[in-house]
Motif scaffolding. Structure first.
Motif, PDB file in Angstrom:
ATOM      1  N   PRO A 158      10.953  -7.893   2.326  1.00 26.11           N
ATOM      2  CA  PRO A 158      11.132  -6.621   3.031  1.00 26.11           C
ATOM      3  C   PRO A 158      10.089  -5.582   2.616  1.00 26.11           C
ATOM      4  CG  PRO A 158      12.765  -6.839   1.290  1.00 26.11           C
ATOM      5  CD  PRO A 158      12.015  -8.147   1.350  1.00 26.11           C
ATOM      6  N   LYS A 159       9.631  -4.852   3.625  1.00 24.65           N
ATOM      7  CA  LYS A 159       8.827  -3.649   3.375  1.00 24.65           C
ATOM      8  C   LYS A 159       9.810  -2.485   3.261  1.00 24.65           C
ATOM      9  CE  LYS A 159       5.061  -5.224   6.381  1.00 24.65           C
ATOM     10  NZ  LYS A 159       4.325  -4.891   7.614  1.00 24.65           N
ATOM     11  N   ALA A 160       9.343  -1.333   2.838  1.00 23.26           N
ATOM     12  CA  ALA A 160      10.215  -0.159   2.718  1.00 23.26           C
ATOM     13  C   ALA A 160      10.899   0.152   4.042  1.00 23.26           C
ATOM     14  CB  ALA A 160       9.413   1.042   2.212  1.00 23.26           C
ATOM     15  N   SER A 210      -0.020   2.726   5.106  1.00 25.80           N
ATOM     16  CA  SER A 210       0.843   2.727   3.914  1.00 25.80           C
ATOM     17  C   SER A 210       2.300   2.508   4.327  1.00 25.80           C
ATOM     18  CB  SER A 210       0.704   4.044   3.137  1.00 25.80           C
ATOM     19  OG  SER A 210       1.303   5.116   3.845  1.00 25.80           O
ATOM     20  N   GLU A 211       3.093   2.007   3.378  1.00 23.85           N
ATOM     21  CA  GLU A 211       4.513   1.808   3.658  1.00 23.85           C
ATOM     22  C   GLU A 211       5.210   3.142   3.907  1.00 23.85           C
ATOM     23  OE1 GLU A 211       6.859  -1.255   1.829  1.00 23.85           O
ATOM     24  OE2 GLU A 211       5.102  -1.990   0.746  1.00 23.85           O
ATOM     25  N   GLU A 212       4.769   4.184   3.220  1.00 25.26           N
ATOM     26  CA  GLU A 212       5.371   5.506   3.422  1.00 25.26           C
ATOM     27  C   GLU A 212       5.143   5.983   4.854  1.00 25.26           C
ATOM     28  OE1 GLU A 212       4.989   4.739  -0.794  1.00 25.26           O
ATOM     29  OE2 GLU A 212       3.466   4.647   0.781  1.00 25.26           O
ATOM     30  N   TYR A 213       3.931   5.753   5.366  1.00 26.54           N
ATOM     31  CA  TYR A 213       3.625   6.159   6.735  1.00 26.54           C
ATOM     32  C   TYR A 213       4.507   5.401   7.730  1.00 26.54           C
ATOM     33  CZ  TYR A 213       1.221   7.085  11.092  1.00 26.54           C
ATOM     34  OH  TYR A 213       0.944   7.465  12.370  1.00 26.54           O
ATOM     35  N   GLN A 214       4.671   4.102   7.537  1.00 29.35           N
ATOM     36  CA  GLN A 214       5.508   3.320   8.445  1.00 29.35           C
ATOM     37  C   GLN A 214       6.931   3.883   8.467  1.00 29.35           C
ATOM     38  OE1 GLN A 214       6.473  -0.793   7.448  1.00 29.35           O
ATOM     39  NE2 GLN A 214       6.288  -1.366   9.603  1.00 29.35           N
ATOM     40  N   VAL A 273       0.865  -1.185   0.000  1.00 27.95           N
ATOM     41  CA  VAL A 273       0.000   0.000   0.000  1.00 27.95           C
ATOM     42  C   VAL A 273       0.898   1.231   0.000  1.00 27.95           C
ATOM     43  CG1 VAL A 273      -1.718   1.340   1.279  1.00 27.95           C
ATOM     44  CG2 VAL A 273      -1.914  -1.157   1.136  1.00 27.95           C
ATOM     45  N   HIS A 274       0.783   2.031  -1.029  1.00 29.22           N
ATOM     46  CA  HIS A 274       1.588   3.249  -1.179  1.00 29.22           C
ATOM     47  C   HIS A 274       0.657   4.439  -1.360  1.00 29.22           C
ATOM     48  CE1 HIS A 274       5.317   0.995  -1.474  1.00 29.22           C
ATOM     49  NE2 HIS A 274       4.661   0.147  -2.234  1.00 29.22           N
ATOM     50  N   VAL A 286      -5.098  -4.533  10.258  1.00 29.14           N
ATOM     51  CA  VAL A 286      -5.401  -4.937   8.895  1.00 29.14           C
ATOM     52  C   VAL A 286      -4.948  -6.383   8.706  1.00 29.14           C
ATOM     53  CG1 VAL A 286      -4.957  -4.472   6.461  1.00 29.14           C
ATOM     54  CG2 VAL A 286      -5.084  -2.581   8.070  1.00 29.14           C
ATOM     55  N   ASP A 287      -5.851  -7.335   8.865  1.00 30.24           N
ATOM     56  CA  ASP A 287      -5.556  -8.751   8.623  1.00 30.24           C
ATOM     57  C   ASP A 287      -4.314  -9.245   9.363  1.00 30.24           C
ATOM     58  OD1 ASP A 287      -5.927 -11.314   7.528  1.00 30.24           O
ATOM     59  OD2 ASP A 287      -4.645 -10.839   5.810  1.00 30.24           O
ATOM     60  N   GLY A 288      -4.288  -9.060  10.656  1.00 31.05           N
ATOM     61  CA  GLY A 288      -3.176  -9.543  11.462  1.00 31.05           C
ATOM     62  C   GLY A 288      -2.311  -8.410  11.968  1.00 31.05           C
ATOM     63  N   ASN A 289      -1.225  -8.765  12.626  1.00 32.67           N
ATOM     64  CA  ASN A 289      -0.296  -7.767  13.139  1.00 32.67           C
ATOM     65  C   ASN A 289       0.742  -7.485  12.062  1.00 32.67           C
ATOM     66  OD1 ASN A 289       2.016  -6.555  14.460  1.00 32.67           O
ATOM     67  ND2 ASN A 289       0.857  -6.896  16.329  1.00 32.67           N
ATOM     68  N   LYS A 290       0.788  -6.245  11.610  1.00 35.04           N
ATOM     69  CA  LYS A 290       1.659  -5.886  10.489  1.00 35.04           C
ATOM     70  C   LYS A 290       2.612  -4.739  10.830  1.00 35.04           C
ATOM     71  CE  LYS A 290      -1.020  -8.164   7.225  1.00 35.04           C
ATOM     72  NZ  LYS A 290      -1.778  -8.082   6.040  1.00 35.04           N
ATOM     73  N   LYS A 291       3.033  -4.682  12.085  1.00 32.03           N
ATOM     74  CA  LYS A 291       3.967  -3.629  12.487  1.00 32.03           C
ATOM     75  C   LYS A 291       5.404  -3.962  12.123  1.00 32.03           C
ATOM     76  CE  LYS A 291       1.549  -1.608  16.367  1.00 32.03           C
ATOM     77  NZ  LYS A 291       0.694  -2.408  17.212  1.00 32.03           N
ATOM     78  N   SER A 292       5.632  -5.130  11.623  1.00 32.94           N
ATOM     79  CA  SER A 292       7.004  -5.548  11.371  1.00 32.94           C
ATOM     80  C   SER A 292       7.569  -4.926  10.096  1.00 32.94           C
ATOM     81  CB  SER A 292       7.057  -7.065  11.262  1.00 32.94           C
ATOM     82  OG  SER A 292       6.424  -7.450  10.072  1.00 32.94           O
TER      83      SER A 292
END
Length: 126
Positions: free
Chosen positions: A112-114, A57-61, A48-49, A98-104
């Motif tokens: 890898p995420k951004a 979004s990855e940018e927000y993270q 999500v960008h 959002v569909d599970g824990n995605k803080k990683s």
């Protein structure tokens, strides 16, 4: 006292100020103790960008982690940090995730995420 989790999304600038204020309070209260931050991060749906960035979004993270690091670096008492989790994992349904824990910083299938590159740069320059 705890990190202000109620300030997110478009309130990220305000969250930074609140976090700095809170750290200043801790420095007055516990000035002789080291601080180690664990389990910090922002839920992100990989792929999500959005510009401007929005929650999930990855940018927000990346912006969230960068903000946390900037505050950590302002205080000599912060002696360590450990981001929430290496890889996403499934949790029960709920309206806060959002569909599970995605803080990683890696997806469930270890891609890898951004944010992984934000951390890589930080760790290589420290």
């Amino acid at each position: 006292m705890g990190i202000p989790v109620r300030s997110g999304g478009y309130q990220l600038i305000g969250a930074k100020k609140t976090f700095i204020d809170e750290m200043n309070q801790w420095m007055k209260t516990e000035s002789n103790k080291p601080f180690l931050f664990t389990e910090y991060g922002a839920d992100t749906d990989a792929g999500v960008h959005k510009l401007p960035s929005v929650q999930w979004s990855e940018e927000y993270q990346c912006e969230y982690l960068t903000m946390q690091h900037e505050v950590f670096d302002m205080f000599e008492a912060v002696v360590g940090e450990q981001v929430w989790n290496l890889c996403d994992f499934q949790t029960g349904e709920g309206i806060m995730r959002v569909d599970g824990n995605k803080k990683s910083v890696f997806t469930r299938d270890r891609q890898p995420k951004a944010a992984a590159y934000v951390l890589k740069e930080r760790w290589e320059t420290k």
